[in-house]
Each structure stands twice: as C-alpha cells, then as structure tokens.
Write a protein that holds these residues in place. Structure first.
Motif, PDB file in Angstrom:
ATOM      1  N   ALA A 264      -7.672  13.598  -4.871  1.00 33.55           N
ATOM      2  CA  ALA A 264      -6.355  14.024  -5.331  1.00 33.55           C
ATOM      3  C   ALA A 264      -5.814  13.104  -6.421  1.00 33.55           C
ATOM      4  O   ALA A 264      -5.107  13.537  -7.329  1.00 33.55           O
ATOM      5  N   THR A 265      -6.189  11.822  -6.357  1.00 37.08           N
ATOM      6  CA  THR A 265      -5.697  10.840  -7.318  1.00 37.08           C
ATOM      7  C   THR A 265      -6.508  10.809  -8.606  1.00 37.08           C
ATOM      8  O   THR A 265      -5.946  10.726  -9.701  1.00 37.08           O
ATOM      9  N   HIS A 266      -7.829  10.923  -8.489  1.00 32.99           N
ATOM     10  CA  HIS A 266      -8.692  10.636  -9.642  1.00 32.99           C
ATOM     11  C   HIS A 266      -9.347  11.861 -10.278  1.00 32.99           C
ATOM     12  O   HIS A 266      -9.875  11.754 -11.389  1.00 32.99           O
ATOM     13  N   LEU A 267      -9.357  13.008  -9.607  1.00 29.89           N
ATOM     14  CA  LEU A 267      -9.939  14.199 -10.220  1.00 29.89           C
ATOM     15  C   LEU A 267      -8.962  14.762 -11.248  1.00 29.89           C
ATOM     16  O   LEU A 267      -7.770  14.912 -10.971  1.00 29.89           O
ATOM     17  N   ASN A 268      -9.458  15.087 -12.437  1.00 25.50           N
ATOM     18  CA  ASN A 268      -8.590  15.507 -13.544  1.00 25.50           C
ATOM     19  C   ASN A 268      -8.295  17.002 -13.573  1.00 25.50           C
ATOM     20  O   ASN A 268      -7.648  17.479 -14.496  1.00 25.50           O
ATOM     21  N   SER A 269      -8.763  17.741 -12.599  1.00 20.84           N
ATOM     22  CA  SER A 269      -8.584  19.191 -12.621  1.00 20.84           C
ATOM     23  C   SER A 269      -7.128  19.578 -12.400  1.00 20.84           C
ATOM     24  O   SER A 269      -6.361  18.854 -11.764  1.00 20.84           O
ATOM     25  N   ALA A 270      -6.764  20.769 -12.919  1.00 21.43           N
ATOM     26  CA  ALA A 270      -5.391  21.256 -12.758  1.00 21.43           C
ATOM     27  C   ALA A 270      -5.070  21.538 -11.303  1.00 21.43           C
ATOM     28  O   ALA A 270      -3.936  21.342 -10.858  1.00 21.43           O
TER      29      ALA A 270
ATOM     30  N   LYS B  25      -3.435  20.446 -20.745  1.00 27.68           N
ATOM     31  CA  LYS B  25      -2.450  19.469 -20.286  1.00 27.68           C
ATOM     32  C   LYS B  25      -1.167  19.527 -21.124  1.00 27.68           C
ATOM     33  O   LYS B  25      -0.355  18.625 -21.067  1.00 27.68           O
ATOM     34  N   GLY B  26      -1.005  20.601 -21.881  1.00 24.24           N
ATOM     35  CA  GLY B  26       0.147  20.696 -22.761  1.00 24.24           C
ATOM     36  C   GLY B  26       1.265  21.521 -22.175  1.00 24.24           C
ATOM     37  O   GLY B  26       1.911  21.138 -21.204  1.00 24.24           O
ATOM     38  N   HIS B  27       1.503  22.721 -22.753  1.00 21.57           N
ATOM     39  CA  HIS B  27       2.648  23.565 -22.389  1.00 21.57           C
ATOM     40  C   HIS B  27       2.698  23.837 -20.891  1.00 21.57           C
ATOM     41  O   HIS B  27       3.760  23.758 -20.271  1.00 21.57           O
ATOM     42  N   HIS B  28       1.583  24.161 -20.293  1.00 25.96           N
ATOM     43  CA  HIS B  28       1.564  24.498 -18.872  1.00 25.96           C
ATOM     44  C   HIS B  28       0.163  24.262 -18.334  1.00 25.96           C
ATOM     45  O   HIS B  28      -0.821  24.396 -19.047  1.00 25.96           O
ATOM     46  N   ARG B  29       0.070  23.957 -17.041  1.00 28.75           N
ATOM     47  CA  ARG B  29      -1.218  23.683 -16.403  1.00 28.75           C
ATOM     48  C   ARG B  29      -1.269  24.341 -15.043  1.00 28.75           C
ATOM     49  O   ARG B  29      -0.273  24.370 -14.318  1.00 28.75           O
ATOM     50  N   GLY B  30      -2.426  24.881 -14.685  1.00 23.87           N
ATOM     51  CA  GLY B  30      -2.581  25.518 -13.382  1.00 23.87           C
ATOM     52  C   GLY B  30      -2.327  27.008 -13.455  1.00 23.87           C
ATOM     53  O   GLY B  30      -2.670  27.671 -14.437  1.00 23.87           O
ATOM     54  N   PHE B  31      -1.745  27.569 -12.400  1.00 23.37           N
ATOM     55  CA  PHE B  31      -1.490  29.006 -12.335  1.00 23.37           C
ATOM     56  C   PHE B  31      -0.514  29.429 -13.434  1.00 23.37           C
ATOM     57  O   PHE B  31       0.518  28.789 -13.641  1.00 23.37           O
TER      58      PHE B  31
ATOM     59  N   ILE C  57     -16.811  12.530  -8.592  1.00 24.67           N
ATOM     60  CA  ILE C  57     -15.577  12.659  -9.374  1.00 24.67           C
ATOM     61  C   ILE C  57     -15.868  12.497 -10.868  1.00 24.67           C
ATOM     62  O   ILE C  57     -15.388  13.274 -11.702  1.00 24.67           O
ATOM     63  N   ALA C  58     -16.674  11.490 -11.210  1.00 21.29           N
ATOM     64  CA  ALA C  58     -17.005  11.247 -12.616  1.00 21.29           C
ATOM     65  C   ALA C  58     -17.744  12.446 -13.210  1.00 21.29           C
ATOM     66  O   ALA C  58     -17.479  12.855 -14.354  1.00 21.29           O
ATOM     67  N   TRP C  59     -18.676  13.035 -12.446  1.00 19.62           N
ATOM     68  CA  TRP C  59     -19.459  14.178 -12.934  1.00 19.62           C
ATOM     69  C   TRP C  59     -18.547  15.396 -13.119  1.00 19.62           C
ATOM     70  O   TRP C  59     -18.621  16.097 -14.137  1.00 19.62           O
ATOM     71  N   MET C  60     -17.685  15.649 -12.148  1.00 17.51           N
ATOM     72  CA  MET C  60     -16.790  16.799 -12.225  1.00 17.51           C
ATOM     73  C   MET C  60     -15.802  16.657 -13.381  1.00 17.51           C
ATOM     74  O   MET C  60     -15.509  17.621 -14.092  1.00 17.51           O
ATOM     75  N   ASN C  61     -15.291  15.442 -13.582  1.00 14.87           N
ATOM     76  CA  ASN C  61     -14.359  15.214 -14.690  1.00 14.87           C
ATOM     77  C   ASN C  61     -15.021  15.441 -16.043  1.00 14.87           C
ATOM     78  O   ASN C  61     -14.364  15.808 -17.019  1.00 14.87           O
ATOM     79  N   ARG C  62     -16.323  15.219 -16.087  1.00 15.85           N
ATOM     80  CA  ARG C  62     -17.042  15.382 -17.357  1.00 15.85           C
ATOM     81  C   ARG C  62     -17.464  16.829 -17.607  1.00 15.85           C
ATOM     82  O   ARG C  62     -17.365  17.323 -18.739  1.00 15.85           O
ATOM     83  N   TYR C  63     -17.928  17.529 -16.565  1.00 16.97           N
ATOM     84  CA  TYR C  63     -18.591  18.818 -16.783  1.00 16.97           C
ATOM     85  C   TYR C  63     -17.820  20.036 -16.270  1.00 16.97           C
ATOM     86  O   TYR C  63     -18.074  21.154 -16.714  1.00 16.97           O
ATOM     87  N   SER C  64     -16.911  19.856 -15.340  1.00 19.20           N
ATOM     88  CA  SER C  64     -16.168  20.999 -14.813  1.00 19.20           C
ATOM     89  C   SER C  64     -15.256  21.591 -15.887  1.00 19.20           C
ATOM     90  O   SER C  64     -14.851  20.903 -16.824  1.00 19.20           O
ATOM     91  N   SER C  65     -14.906  22.866 -15.725  1.00 20.79           N
ATOM     92  CA  SER C  65     -13.932  23.480 -16.631  1.00 20.79           C
ATOM     93  C   SER C  65     -12.546  22.883 -16.421  1.00 20.79           C
ATOM     94  O   SER C  65     -11.675  23.037 -17.272  1.00 20.79           O
ATOM     95  N   GLY C  66     -12.332  22.236 -15.305  1.00 22.69           N
ATOM     96  CA  GLY C  66     -11.109  21.473 -15.102  1.00 22.69           C
ATOM     97  C   GLY C  66      -9.900  22.265 -14.672  1.00 22.69           C
ATOM     98  O   GLY C  66      -8.785  21.758 -14.701  1.00 22.69           O
ATOM     99  N   HIS C  67     -10.090  23.525 -14.272  1.00 22.30           N
ATOM    100  CA  HIS C  67      -8.909  24.278 -13.827  1.00 22.30           C
ATOM    101  C   HIS C  67      -8.849  24.437 -12.316  1.00 22.30           C
ATOM    102  O   HIS C  67      -7.764  24.527 -11.743  1.00 22.30           O
ATOM    103  N   ALA C  68      -9.988  24.469 -11.625  1.00 24.56           N
ATOM    104  CA  ALA C  68      -9.971  24.634 -10.169  1.00 24.56           C
ATOM    105  C   ALA C  68     -11.259  24.081  -9.579  1.00 24.56           C
ATOM    106  O   ALA C  68     -12.329  24.672  -9.747  1.00 24.56           O
TER     107      ALA C  68
END
Length: 416
Positions: A357-363, A391-397, A331-342
C-alpha cells in the motif's frame, strides 16, 4: 492541416451548449437522463440492427476478434446502459455539492463548489455503448459531449447518437449537448483533439496505440485511460484458492478487459504441487499460460514469455507467471512493468499489505479482493467510465467527479 468547417461547427455548438447546460437545474438534467434511458429502451431493435451491420462489415474488413467482442451489443448490454442512465437520473445533483464548508457560511470562510469542465471529447474504439454512458455522465455533470468513435462501429454510434439527441431535444436541452464526429471525415481525431479553444478535456478509450496517439497529438488536457496488463503478487502466506479466484473473477469483466489479471509474480517458496494444481485449473477454464525461463524449464506445459510481454497487455485469456525472491522485488517489477492502474496482492500478512500500500505506484491496489471492473456496480460504488493510471488531472476510477473541477469561493463580509 486546417480543421474542416463541419468539425468547427460541431465543436462550436458543443461549446455554446456547455454554457447553457451549466446553468440548468439538476431536475432538468434528471428529466433529460430519464428521456435518454426511455428512448434507448424503445429503440433497442434499431440499435441492434445497426450493430449487426457493423459486425458484418467489420468481419469483412478483418477487424481483430478482440475489437469484434468490444463491438458486439446484446440486449443485456443495452439494458445495463439504461440502468446506468436511470441511476444517474435518480442520483443527487453533483453540482450542488459544496466542499470544505461549515454551516452556516461565515465571513472570511473559503469553500469549494463543484463546477462542470465544459466540453468533453470521447475518442473511442468499438464499445458503442460507451458513448451512451459517457453522454449520461456528461449531462449529469452539466458538460456537453463530442463523440468520435471508430469506423468499425460507425452505424451503431450514429443510431445511438441520433436516438439520444432526439431525447435531449424533447427534454428542451440545448442543441449541441451531444455531438458526433463521423469517423470518415478526414483526420478528424487530430483535428478534434487540437481544438483547445472549445474542448476542455479529451478521454481516449481503447487499445494502447490509440491512447498514445491522443497523448502525443493533443494540445487539450487528456485524461488517460488504461486497459489490461494488471499484475498480481502471490505471497508465500497467500492461499492458492484466493489466487485462483482473483484471476478468474478479474477476467469476468467481459467485454471490458480493464482490470483482468494478466501477469502473476510468484514467490520462490511456493510449492510445486500447488503451482501445478493452479495451472491445471486455469487451463481447464480455457486460459493460455506462459512463464519465465525458470518456470518453463521446470514446467514444460508453460509457453516461454517474450521479453516485451511484461509491459504489454494481452487483452485475452492469457496469463504469464514469473518467479521473484521477495516482496521488494515484486514491488519493483510491478512499478516498472505494470500498466499502473490496477494491481493486486494475495497475502495473509498485514505488514506485507501495508508495504504494498505504501510503495506500489499503481492507482489502485486490490488486497485479497478481485479487481474485476464493472461500470454499473451493485454495491454502492460510483458509476465509472473506465480507469486512469495518470498522476495529473485524475487517477483511478473515472467517475462523475472526474468530469468536474472545483471553484474556490472566499466569503467576505456581508453586504451592508
């Protein structure tokens, strides 16, 4: 640099058209969408001819193969566009939706009504079909659209814009509902995305370098999109069959590598024989495999990952693997290096799935499910232009709701 008169005229027309579009009834916008779909069908050959010329010119200019794949249109891709426009035409009018309202509306009640943003600017590389899909989504939501495509797709974008503009004119929609900024008109990207008096939202779509350029230069709100560099964590309880299927399925989103799994984190308890079986299968499917130092030392068939690769999308059939000691480390590695959308998880543990589901920061998080991206979904999910990791106007799809905002209405006493 002062904007050119032509660009000022374009954004002003779009601004004026947006005010008229917001007043149109849903049936009028549906009729326009049907006309757009019909026009694209009838003039498909003209579009494909222009696309062939763009491909020939781009090859001569040594445009990267990746962008040529994005640029290349087929009858199937154009058919998907017409299906999307028809589906939008047949969908309920999103501007009629009320939020948090109880019937009947009573005195003192506060409720919300969806309303258009105004003028949307799409700045994109290749993907000429994307302009037509964005046009459909904007018309459905009562917004006007300004397109600024890349030089590599200039002729295709021009033809598609002309066809759609003709359909909108026939449907009696205001001039300026769809505008195209030529890619050779000076520094038109910077000029366009700094027109904060006329443009209400900028959507960048393409490689990371383009998205970052827009973010850095714009003084207009930007809905950031993301492509690639999606991670998967393969838990000790997860099956190799599920892992293999998710990787392969995610790469079927061609020509859109939006949610392709490019990095896989493996728990150190995974069996050596199982790993070799997975890698042989992926290599047989044409994948190039890379690994961290520990894996490369044990498995010479893997190529060593460069340090910058962990935060950079490959946008190709390349997958890199890394060993981790725990789900917390993953989780820590993914939160740091992933693009964070999927990002994705393969596990049979409910506790572990809830931890991610609780700690991963991805959209978005896909648990034992393929993250494959499709703009024209078959299972009732909304039509999506892309995905956002902000994380602003819209996130995800990025769907119709992403192109609207909420007007809050406070209902007082009835007039006497």
């Amino acid at each position: 640099m002062e904007p050119t008169p032509d660009l000022l005229e374009i954004v002003q027309r779009a601004h004026e058209a947006a005010a008229e579009l917001a007043m149109l009834k849903g049936a009028q916008r549906s009729t326009a969408l049907q006309a757009m779909a019909k026009a694209l069908q009838q003039q498909q050959d003209r579009i494909l001819e222009a696309n062939t010329l763009d491909l020939e010119t781009s090859r001569e200019m040594a445009v990267p193969d990746l962008m040529l794949d994005w640029l290349r249109l087929t009858p199937e891709r154009l058919q998907m566009v017409t299906q999307i426009l028809q589906q939008l035409a047949n969908s309920p009018d999103p501007l009629q939706r009320l939020l948090n309202v109880h019937e009947p509306v009573t005195s003192g009640q506060t409720y919300g009504r969806l309303t258009p943003l105004g003028v949307i600017a799409l700045v994109f590389e290749s993907f000429p079909d994307l302009g037509a899909i964005a046009a459909g989504m904007c018309i459905r939501t009562g917004n006007s659209l300004v397109l600024r495509g890349g030089t590599e797709a200039s002729q295709t974008n021009q033809v598609i814009a002309e066809i759609l503009q003709g359909a909108l004119e026939d449907a009696k929609l205001p001039k300026g509902a769809l505008e195209l900024v030529p890619p050779d008109s000076g520094d038109s990207i910077k000029e366009l995305i700094t027109q904060d008096d006329c443009i209400d939202l900028v959507l960048p779509y393409g490689r990371t370098s383009l998205v970052q350029q827009i973010i850095q230069q714009a003084n207009v709100p930007v809905l950031k999109t993301a492509i690639g560099n999606c991670y998967l964590y393969w838990s000790p309880s997860g099956s190799v069959d599920m892992t293999r299927w998710m990787i392969l399925e995610s790469h079927r989103s061609e020509p859109d590598p939006v949610n392709a799994i490019e990095k896989v984190l493996i728990h150190n308890r995974q069996d050596v024989t199982t790993l070799q079986m997975l890698w042989r299968n992926l290599q047989d499917k044409g994948f190039h495999l890379r690994g961290d130092e520990k894996l490369v030392a044990d498995f010479p068939e893997l190529t060593l990952v460069e340090p910058e690769d962990w935060s950079t999308p490959y946008l190709s059939r390349t997958v890199a693997f890394r060993v981790v000691d725990s789900s917390e480390q993953a989780i820590a590695w993914m939160n740091r290096y992933s693009s964070g959308h999927a990002d994705a998880l393969v596990t049979e543990s409910y506790t572990e799935s809830q931890q991610f589901a609780t700690h991963l920061n991805s959209a978005t998080l896909f648990i034992n499910a393929s993250p494959r991206f499709c703009r024209h979904p078959k299972q009732g999910t909304p039509i999506a232009l892309g995905m956002s990791n902000q994380k602003g106007h819209h996130r995800g799809f990025i769907t119709l709701s992403s192109l609207m905002t909420t007007k809050h209405i406070v209902q007082g006493h009835e007039a006497l």
